[in-house]
Design an enzyme around this catalytic site. Structure first.
Site, mmCIF file in Angstrom:
data_model
loop_
_atom_site.group_PDB
_atom_site.id
_atom_site.type_symbol
_atom_site.label_atom_id
_atom_site.label_comp_id
_atom_site.label_asym_id
_atom_site.label_seq_id
_atom_site.Cartn_x
_atom_site.Cartn_y
_atom_site.Cartn_z
ATOM 1 C CB ALA A 49 3.925 49.561 16.984
ATOM 2 N N GLY A 94 4.506 45.048 17.175
ATOM 3 C CA GLY A 94 3.765 44.532 17.953
ATOM 4 C C GLY A 94 2.819 43.899 18.461
ATOM 5 C CD GLU A 97 7.496 43.968 20.037
ATOM 6 O OE1 GLU A 97 7.191 45.100 19.440
ATOM 7 O OE2 GLU A 97 8.714 44.563 20.720
ATOM 8 C CD GLU A 117 9.387 45.083 15.141
ATOM 9 O OE1 GLU A 117 10.003 44.617 14.310
ATOM 10 O OE2 GLU A 117 8.447 44.871 15.829
HETATM 11 N N1 DAK Z 1 0.169 51.359 11.383
HETATM 12 C C1 DAK Z 1 -0.654 52.145 10.323
HETATM 13 N N2 DAK Z 1 -1.597 51.907 9.301
HETATM 14 C C2 DAK Z 1 -1.514 50.530 10.130
HETATM 15 C C3 DAK Z 1 -0.193 49.608 9.878
HETATM 16 C C4 DAK Z 1 0.828 49.463 10.836
HETATM 17 N N3 DAK Z 1 1.553 49.485 11.791
HETATM 18 N N4 DAK Z 1 -0.721 48.333 9.244
HETATM 19 C C5 DAK Z 1 -1.721 48.137 8.117
HETATM 20 N N5 DAK Z 1 -2.297 49.536 7.929
HETATM 21 C C6 DAK Z 1 -3.242 50.926 7.353
HETATM 22 C C7 DAK Z 1 -2.638 50.472 6.428
HETATM 23 O O1 DAK Z 1 -2.039 51.984 6.146
HETATM 24 C C8 DAK Z 1 -4.309 50.781 5.403
HETATM 25 O O2 DAK Z 1 -4.348 52.148 5.373
HETATM 26 P P1 DAK Z 1 -4.965 53.025 4.106
HETATM 27 O O3 DAK Z 1 -4.141 52.512 3.248
HETATM 28 O O4 DAK Z 1 -6.479 52.157 3.722
HETATM 29 O O5 DAK Z 1 -5.405 54.350 5.058
HETATM 30 C C9 DAK Z 1 -4.857 49.791 6.141
HETATM 31 O O6 DAK Z 1 -3.876 49.153 7.281
HETATM 32 C C10 DAK Z 1 -5.044 48.481 5.576
HETATM 33 O O7 DAK Z 1 -3.313 48.197 5.184
HETATM 34 P P2 DAK Z 1 -3.077 47.493 3.930
HETATM 35 O O8 DAK Z 1 -3.500 48.111 2.279
HETATM 36 O O9 DAK Z 1 -1.481 47.697 3.638
HETATM 37 O O10 DAK Z 1 -3.533 46.386 3.902
HETATM 38 P P3 DAK Z 1 -2.774 44.419 2.785
HETATM 39 O O11 DAK Z 1 -3.773 43.575 3.065
HETATM 40 O O12 DAK Z 1 -2.030 45.160 0.919
HETATM 41 O O13 DAK Z 1 -1.489 44.226 4.241
HETATM 42 C C11 DAK Z 1 -0.129 44.091 5.968
HETATM 43 C C12 DAK Z 1 -1.547 43.830 5.352
HETATM 44 C C13 DAK Z 1 -0.582 44.084 7.173
HETATM 45 C C14 DAK Z 1 0.872 43.486 5.372
HETATM 46 C C15 DAK Z 1 0.371 45.084 5.845
HETATM 47 O O14 DAK Z 1 -1.101 46.993 6.366
HETATM 48 C C16 DAK Z 1 1.848 45.848 6.832
HETATM 49 O O15 DAK Z 1 1.974 45.249 6.387
HETATM 50 N N6 DAK Z 1 1.352 46.542 8.013
HETATM 51 C C17 DAK Z 1 2.331 47.085 8.206
HETATM 52 C C18 DAK Z 1 3.213 45.933 9.092
HETATM 53 C C19 DAK Z 1 4.037 46.602 10.048
HETATM 54 O O16 DAK Z 1 5.273 46.888 9.390
HETATM 55 N N7 DAK Z 1 4.244 46.349 10.526
HETATM 56 C C20 DAK Z 1 5.008 46.771 12.055
HETATM 57 C C21 DAK Z 1 5.010 48.295 12.163
HETATM 58 S S1 DAK Z 1 6.323 48.717 13.206
HETATM 59 C C22 DAK Z 1 9.582 50.670 19.237
HETATM 60 C C23 DAK Z 1 8.220 51.068 19.280
HETATM 61 C C24 DAK Z 1 7.686 50.014 18.956
HETATM 62 C C25 DAK Z 1 7.325 49.399 17.819
HETATM 63 C C26 DAK Z 1 9.448 49.414 17.919
HETATM 64 C C27 DAK Z 1 10.093 50.611 18.396
HETATM 65 N N8 DAK Z 1 10.480 51.766 20.348
HETATM 66 C C28 DAK Z 1 9.748 52.787 21.309
HETATM 67 C C29 DAK Z 1 12.137 51.287 19.591
HETATM 68 C C30 DAK Z 1 6.760 48.510 17.280
HETATM 69 C C31 DAK Z 1 6.666 48.785 15.917
HETATM 70 C C32 DAK Z 1 6.022 47.991 15.150
HETATM 71 O O17 DAK Z 1 5.434 47.376 15.336
#
Ligand code: DAK
Length: 243
Positions: A49, A94, A97, A117
Site C-alpha cells: 500500500a 498489500g 495480500e 507492516e
Molecule cells: N509506498 C510508497 N512508495 C513506495 C513504496 C510504497 N509501498 N514502495 C516503494 N516506493 C517508492 C520509494 O519511496 C521510491 O520512491 P522515490 O524515492 O524514487 O521517490 C521508489 O518507490 C523506488 O523505491 P526504492 O528506491 O526504495 O527501491 P529499492 O529497490 O531500493 O527498494 C523496496 C525496493 C520494495 C524493497 C523498497 O522500496 C521498500 O521497502 N518499499 C516499501 C515496501 C513496504 O514496506 N511495503 C508495505 C507497505 S505497508 C491497513 C491498510 C493497508 C495496509 C495495512 C493496514 N489498515 C487500514 C489497517 C497495507 C500496508 C502495506 O502494504
C-alpha cells in the site's frame, strides 16, 4: 490487469484501488474465462500500500483506506472466473495480500514476498491476517507477519505461497498457459468449483458437503455437461460454451 504506478514500484494508493475496483466490475465473466493480475516493469508486482498516503491517516482514515483495499480484494476472490497472480519482483504488504486474494500464484525467480507492516507500525490491512494463514498455515503466517521478514521465491514455493517459479521472461507465458488450460474447461463448472472451495473453507464438514452437493447437482442443468460427457463417450472433444 496490469498494475502500473512506475514512481512507487506499483504501490497501491486510493486512486489505483478505486480504478482496480471499477475495472473488475466491468470484466465480462461470460466472455473471459480467466484473469491474470500482474505488475508493470521488471522489478515489482506491487510494493505494498502507498506509504506516503498512509503516513497522514488518522484511525478513521486508516479504516476507510483498509476497507477500500479489502473490498477490491474480495471482488477478486469472489469473481466468477479464476484469477492468477503473476508475481514478477516485489510482492510486499498489500502486494502480497493482493496475490493472496487470487486463486493461483506463480512468480518469477527474482520475486520477493513479505508482510512488512509491523515494521511500519501497522498490521496487514487488506485481509492478509485472514488469508495468509489459510494459504501457508498459522505458524508460518505468524512468523512472516510478526517478523516482517522478506522471503525469496524458493522459500515462497517451499511454504506453498506460490505454485511455481519461472524466469522473469517466462512469467506471462506460464500464466497464460495455466489460463488457457482453465479456459478450455466448462466455465460454469469452473465457477461452481471456485464457489465451493471458497465457501467450504468457512463451513463445517456437513455444510460443506451439502454446499458441494447442491453445486454438483446444478452442473447437470447445463448444456456443457451434456455435450461434454457425450463427446467423451464418443471419443470426441467439445468446445465448452458456458451454457
Ligand atoms: N509506498 C510508497 N512508495 C513506495 C513504496 C510504497 N509501498 N514502495 C516503494 N516506493 C517508492 C520509494 O519511496 C521510491 O520512491 P522515490 O524515492 O524514487 O521517490 C521508489 O518507490 C523506488 O523505491 P526504492 O528506491 O526504495 O527501491 P529499492 O529497490 O531500493 O527498494 C523496496 C525496493 C520494495 C524493497 C523498497 O522500496 C521498500 O521497502 N518499499 C516499501 C515496501 C513496504 O514496506 N511495503 C508495505 C507497505 S505497508 C491497513 C491498510 C493497508 C495496509 C495495512 C493496514 N489498515 C487500514 C489497517 C497495507 C500496508 C502495506 O502494504
Amino acid at each position: 490487469m496490469t498494475i502500473s504506478v512506475p514512481k512507487s514500484l506499483n504501490a497501491l494508493n486510493s486512486a489505483v484501488l478505486t480504478e482496480m475496483g471499477q475495472f473488475i466490475d466491468t470484466v465480462d465473466c461470460k466472455r473471459f474465462r480467466c484473469m491474470i493480475i500482474t505488475g508493470d516493469g521488471e522489478k515489482s508486482f506491487v510494493a505494498g500500500a502507498d506509504i506516503s498516503e498512509m503516513s497522514t491517516l488518522d484511525p478513521a482514515g486508516g479504516m476507510a483506506f483498509g476497507r477500500r483495499g479489502a473490498d477490491v480484494f474480495r471482488k477478486i476472490e469472489t469473481l466468477p472466473i479464476p484469477v492468477i497472480a503473476a508475481v514478477g519482483g516485489y510482492a510486499l504488504g498489500g502486494g502480497c495480500e493482493l496475490a493472496l486474494a487470487c486463486d493461483i500464484r506463480i512468480c518469477s525467480d527474482n520475486a520477493k514476498f513479505g508482510q512488512p507492516e509491523v515494521g511500519l507500525g501497522i498490521i496487514p490491512g487488506f485481509s492478509g491476517t485472514m488469508r495468509l494463514p489459510r494459504v501457508v498455515g498459522m505458524g508460518m503466517a505468524k512468523q512472516l507477519i510478526y517478523s516482517a521478514e522478506t522471503i525469496k521465491a524458493d522459500e515462497a514455493l517451499r511454504i506453498g505461497l506460490v505454485n511455481a517459479i519461472v524466469s522473469r521472461e517466462q512469467l506471462m507465458e506460464e500464466a497464460l498457459r495455466i489460463a488457457n488450460r482453465i479456459a478450455a474447461n466448462a466455465p460454469i463448472a469452473v465457477a461452481a468449483a471456485k464457489r465451493c472451495i471458497n465457501a467450504e473453507f468457512d463451513l463445517d464438514a456437513d455444510k460443506g458437503i451439502d454446499f458441494e452437493n447442491k453445486e454438483f447437482g446444478q452442473c447437470f442443468a447445463t448444456n456443457d455437461q451434456k455435450e461434454g460427457m457425450k463427446a467423451f463417450l464418443q471419443k470426441g472433444k467439445y468446445e465448452y460454451r458456458g451454457e
